[in-house]
Write an enzyme that holds these catalytic residues in place. Structure first.
Site, PDB file in Angstrom:
ATOM      1  CB  CYS A  79      -0.920  -0.024   1.222  1.00 49.39           C
ATOM      2  SG  CYS A  79      -1.841   1.508   1.493  1.00 49.39           S
ATOM      3  CB  CYS A  82       0.162   2.020   4.030  1.00 44.76           C
ATOM      4  SG  CYS A  82      -1.502   1.340   3.844  1.00 44.76           S
TER       5      CYS A  82
END
Length: 333
Positions: A79, A82
């Site tokens: 991600c 993230c």
């Protein structure tokens, strides 16, 4: 106060037989060579940020959130957002000084918890308080919004901290220094720069004969708050103790006074010794006697020292209030 309603209080009924200074997080009791139980009380809070697992989620998040808010960062290695959000989160949590903790959960390795909570996209951050999710956001939001989120979820702890400090004062008045230090340490886990808790813990360390550790705790007080009343009181007490160390034999000073009641130096030194021994009223009366007999002695040294004692004792101490009334009568009658 009922300990069940106070997340800062220790277990059980507050008995000093089962509680060790600095044991608020369940650390092992101090060694037998530490009868005051102060071992480790001044250690700073740690572990504000950690990774968790499905098995550890209950302890790391649900149970821990009963002590303070816990932010859960749901992320995955693939991600991109993230990777942008996590460092921002970590920085903001560290700068929050213990008001919140951050727990990170890799959803690829541990999918059960995010599934139960309905997490469908990441990054996602959920705040837990009192064992329950109370707020959250999704996406890599700016640092300013992260700070605002932390401020929002960590508010409301002021009343609990006030109650905790009151409980610490009650414990000290009851002679249970171990419980008092445990509570101060628990408050400092939540707010490492809380001035009253730092001053209280430093005072306990000093009274237990550990001045170096007391000084170390006071060094943690933020520069802008170094002159706070609670901190000034402890520093004044420590300074007075240093002065008293070289004053000599109180019996000899008393003998000198009996031979010559106008021996102001003997009376002055005896006042400092009385104060060091906790005989505050006697200390004040000796200094007041000098003020009454000769206020100009050593450039008003007796009155000046009495004012220093007031700072060390605290404005609301009975000895301060009584001596201040007597001083006013002498000066303004």
């Amino acid at each position: 106060m009922n300990n069940r309603d106070n997340p800062y209080a220790g277990p059980g009924n507050g008995s000093s037989a089962t509680i060790t200074f600095g044991n608020a997080a369940g650390r092992a009791p101090a060694a037998a060579s530490d009868p005051g139980g102060l071992a480790g009380a001044a250690r700073p809070a740690a572990d504000l940020i950690k990774d968790t697992t499905t098995a550890g989620f209950t302890a790391d998040v649900v149970q821990e959130s009963r002590r303070q808010p816990v932010l859960v960062d749901f992320w995955a290695p693939w991600c991109g957002p993230c990777k942008q959000l996590t460092p921002v989160l970590e920085k903001a949590v560290r700068e929050a000084g213990g008001r919140v903790k951050l727990v990170k959960l890799n959803i690829d390795d541990h999918p059960a918890i995010p599934g139960q909570l309905g997490i469908q996209s990441i990054p996602a951050v959920i705040a837990f308080k009192d064992g329950q999710p109370v707020d959250g956001f999704m996406g890599a939001i700016p640092e300013s919004q992260v700070r605002e989120f932390i401020k929002r979820v960590s508010s409301g702890g002021g009343r609990q901290i006030e109650e905790a400090l009151a409980a610490a004062a009650e414990a000290r008045n009851a002679g249970d220094q171990q419980m008092a230090a445990q509570i101060y340490s628990a408050v400092l886990e939540q707010e490492p720069e809380h001035v009253e808790a730092l001053a209280g813990l430093a005072d306990l360390l000093f009274e237990a004969g550990r001045p170096e550790e007391a000084s170390s705790v006071l060094d943690q007080v933020p520069e802008a708050k170094r002159n706070a009343a609670a901190v000034a009181a402890v520093r004044a007490k420590m300074a007075l103790a240093e002065q008293v160390a070289g004053l000599g034999d109180p019996a000899e000073l008393q003998r000198r006074l009996e031979e010559d009641p106008a021996d102001h130096q003997a009376r002055f030194d005896l006042a400092l010794i009385c104060n060091a021994q906790g005989r505050r009223e006697e200390a004040a009366d000796h200094l007041l006697a000098i003020v009454k007999a000769d206020r100009s002695w050593k450039d008003d040294a007796a009155r000046t020292k009495l004012l220093e004692l007031f700072d060390a004792w605290g404005m609301s101490d009975p000895a301060t209030l009584a001596a201040r009334r007597k001083l006013s009568s002498l000066l303004f009658s």
